[in-house]
Design a protein around this motif. Structure first.
Motif, short mmCIF file in Angstrom:
data_model
loop_
_atom_site.label_atom_id
_atom_site.label_comp_id
_atom_site.label_asym_id
_atom_site.label_seq_id
_atom_site.Cartn_x
_atom_site.Cartn_y
_atom_site.Cartn_z
N THR A 173 -15.46 19.74 -10.94
CA THR A 173 -14.48 19.45 -11.99
C THR A 173 -13.51 20.62 -12.15
O THR A 173 -13.92 21.77 -12.32
N ILE A 174 -12.25 20.29 -12.07
CA ILE A 174 -11.20 21.28 -12.26
C ILE A 174 -10.60 21.07 -13.65
O ILE A 174 -10.22 19.95 -14.01
N LYS A 175 -10.52 22.15 -14.41
CA LYS A 175 -9.96 22.09 -15.76
C LYS A 175 -8.75 23.01 -15.88
O LYS A 175 -8.80 24.15 -15.45
N LEU A 176 -7.71 22.47 -16.45
CA LEU A 176 -6.48 23.21 -16.67
C LEU A 176 -6.16 23.22 -18.17
O LEU A 176 -6.26 22.19 -18.84
N TYR A 177 -5.81 24.40 -18.67
CA TYR A 177 -5.48 24.54 -20.09
C TYR A 177 -4.05 25.08 -20.20
O TYR A 177 -3.64 25.96 -19.46
N CYS A 178 -3.36 24.54 -21.15
CA CYS A 178 -2.02 25.07 -21.44
C CYS A 178 -1.56 24.59 -22.82
O CYS A 178 -1.96 23.52 -23.27
N LEU A 199 -3.22 21.28 -24.45
CA LEU A 199 -3.64 20.25 -23.50
C LEU A 199 -4.76 20.79 -22.60
O LEU A 199 -4.66 21.91 -22.07
N GLU A 200 -5.79 19.97 -22.44
CA GLU A 200 -6.87 20.27 -21.50
C GLU A 200 -6.93 19.11 -20.50
O GLU A 200 -7.23 17.97 -20.86
N VAL A 201 -6.60 19.41 -19.26
CA VAL A 201 -6.59 18.40 -18.18
C VAL A 201 -7.75 18.69 -17.24
O VAL A 201 -7.89 19.82 -16.74
N SER A 202 -8.57 17.68 -17.00
CA SER A 202 -9.74 17.84 -16.11
C SER A 202 -9.79 16.68 -15.12
O SER A 202 -9.52 15.53 -15.47
N TYR A 203 -10.13 17.00 -13.90
CA TYR A 203 -10.26 15.99 -12.84
C TYR A 203 -11.17 16.55 -11.74
O TYR A 203 -11.27 17.77 -11.57
N PRO A 204 -11.82 15.69 -10.95
CA PRO A 204 -12.71 16.17 -9.87
C PRO A 204 -11.92 16.48 -8.61
O PRO A 204 -10.94 15.82 -8.28
N ASP A 205 -12.37 17.52 -7.89
CA ASP A 205 -11.74 17.84 -6.60
C ASP A 205 -12.50 17.10 -5.49
O ASP A 205 -13.49 16.41 -5.75
N VAL A 260 -7.36 16.00 -22.98
CA VAL A 260 -7.71 16.22 -24.39
C VAL A 260 -6.51 16.89 -25.06
O VAL A 260 -6.05 17.95 -24.60
N ILE A 261 -6.02 16.28 -26.12
CA ILE A 261 -4.86 16.81 -26.86
C ILE A 261 -5.36 17.39 -28.18
O ILE A 261 -6.10 16.74 -28.92
N ASP A 262 -4.93 18.58 -28.46
CA ASP A 262 -5.29 19.23 -29.72
C ASP A 262 -4.05 19.88 -30.33
O ASP A 262 -3.09 20.22 -29.62
N VAL A 263 -4.08 20.08 -31.65
CA VAL A 263 -2.93 20.64 -32.37
C VAL A 263 -2.83 22.13 -32.07
O VAL A 263 -3.83 22.87 -32.16
N GLY A 264 -1.63 22.55 -31.72
CA GLY A 264 -1.39 23.96 -31.42
C GLY A 264 -0.90 24.73 -32.64
O GLY A 264 -1.50 24.68 -33.71
#
Length: 364
Positions: A42-47, A31-37, A165-169
């Motif tokens: 733009t803040i992006k989080l990956y997990c 999962l890639e999560v992005s949003y503006p502060d 954004v969802i991608d296969v792990g």
């Protein structure tokens, strides 16, 4: 048990393990999560914190996250999502509970969602499950933990545009666990080694048995040759009892003895043509008429061969010897029990009607 049988059993067990373990294999979702502060950065989080549903296609998806306006679990008859019609692709973010996963997915799909993300119930932290939705196949469905999902849902409720954004792990589960693979490898090695060992043992046992049998037969033939050399051999002359009218015939070839024939006298006293009896003695080592063992009679049998002599070498119970003269039976001699004396006045009955007829003619 044969080697093929062992291999079949092993592969049947292995295939059963595969079928039983297939349900425990699951794929994670990146999962890639992005949003503006507030400062418009733009803040992006990956997990790798999502898990694909059992009936979800292993595909990627992307879009803006949208939550239901009234029911956060998306179970209402017509859940309305706080989405902007100008957004071409959106992903429904729904909390687990109140209805089945299939119902949540189908209702979001009916309103145009490209994918659905379900976050777990309160009190589960970031734990997830391999959710099943058999009535809603064909749509990307991912579950995430409650903590992560709730934080993202709060951002969306505050009106912050959050994109995912969802991608296969990677695959995970029983079959993908390293220790389980080690266990399978070791088990396969032991089963293969046991199969090979069993095959070698059976083959060696068969070879040893065949070799022992051949050696025993070879020793018995050698002993038979020694015994045959000790038997009396003479040539029939004219006027000998063997050439008379009531003389016996050779029980092997059923032919009468003639002057010049070479005969062999066995230890039991029975005589045969030398050319007829010697091949018989090499194989059977017994008299064809009374089953007398020439090896025992002449004392040439080895101690090692005593236990290997065939059971056919011993005379069966209640054996009757029929003496033949020129193709016709003369009399019967029982070898075991002595004849029971006939009661007085008992008349002899003959089974052979022709013989009985001849006897009556003679008496007449």
């Amino acid at each position: 048990m044969d080697l093929k049988v062992v291999q079949c059993v092993f592969f049947l067990v292995l295939s059963g393990l595969v079928r039983c373990s297939a349900a425990f294999v699951f794929w994670t979702a990146l999962l890639e999560v992005s949003y503006p502060d507030p400062s418009n950065h733009t803040i992006k989080l990956y997990c790798e914190c999502g898990v694909y549903g059992r009936n979800s296609p292993l595909e990627g998806a992307s879009g803006r996250l949208v939550v239901p306006l009234q029911d956060s679990m998306g179970c209402g008859p017509y859940p309305v999502y706080s989405r902007n019609n100008s957004v071409p692709s959106w992903i429904a973010l729904i909390q687990r509970g109140n209805c089945t996963f299939s119902e949540k997915i189908n209702r979001a799909k009916d309103q145009g969602a490209a994918a659905i993300v379900v976050y777990n119930v309160e009190g589960t932290g970031n734990s997830t499950m391999h959710m099943s939705h058999p009535e809603a196949p064909g749509m990307v469905a991912v579950m995430i933990g409650h903590t992560v999902g709730l934080e993202i849902a709060k951002l969306v409720d505050r009106g912050i545009p959050v994109k995912m954004v969802i991608d296969v792990g990677s695959p995970n589960g029983l079959w993908m666990d390293t220790y389980w693979l080690y266990f399978l490898s070791i088990a396969f090695f032991f089963v293969t080694a046991a199969s090979i060992g069993y095959f070698v043992f059976v083959s060696a046992h068969r070879i040893h048995s065949l070799r022992s049998q051949r050696n025993a037969e070879r020793r018995l033939k050698t002993d038979a040759q020694k015994a045959i050399k000790q038997l009396e051999v003479r040539t029939v002359k004219k006027g000998d009892p063997e050439t008379g009218a009531d003389a016996q015939t050779c029980a092997v070839c059923i032919e009468a003895y003639k002057a010049g024939d070479v005969i062999t006298v066995l230890t039991c006293g029975h005589i045969f043509h030398k050319a007829c009896i010697e091949p018989w003695l090499l194989e059977k080592r017994t008299c064809p008429m009374c089953k007398c063992d020439i090896l025992k009679a002449l004392g040439v049998e080895d101690e090692d061969n005593k236990d290997e002599v065939s059971a056919s070498s011993y005379p069966p119970p209640d054996v009757t010897v029929i003496t033949v003269s020129r193709g016709e039976p003369l009399y019967e001699v029982p070898l075991t029990n002595p004849p029971t004396p006939e009661p007085q006045g008992y008349q002899q009955r003959y089974v052979n009607e022709a013989f009985e007829g001849d006897s009556q003619d003679r008496r007449g």
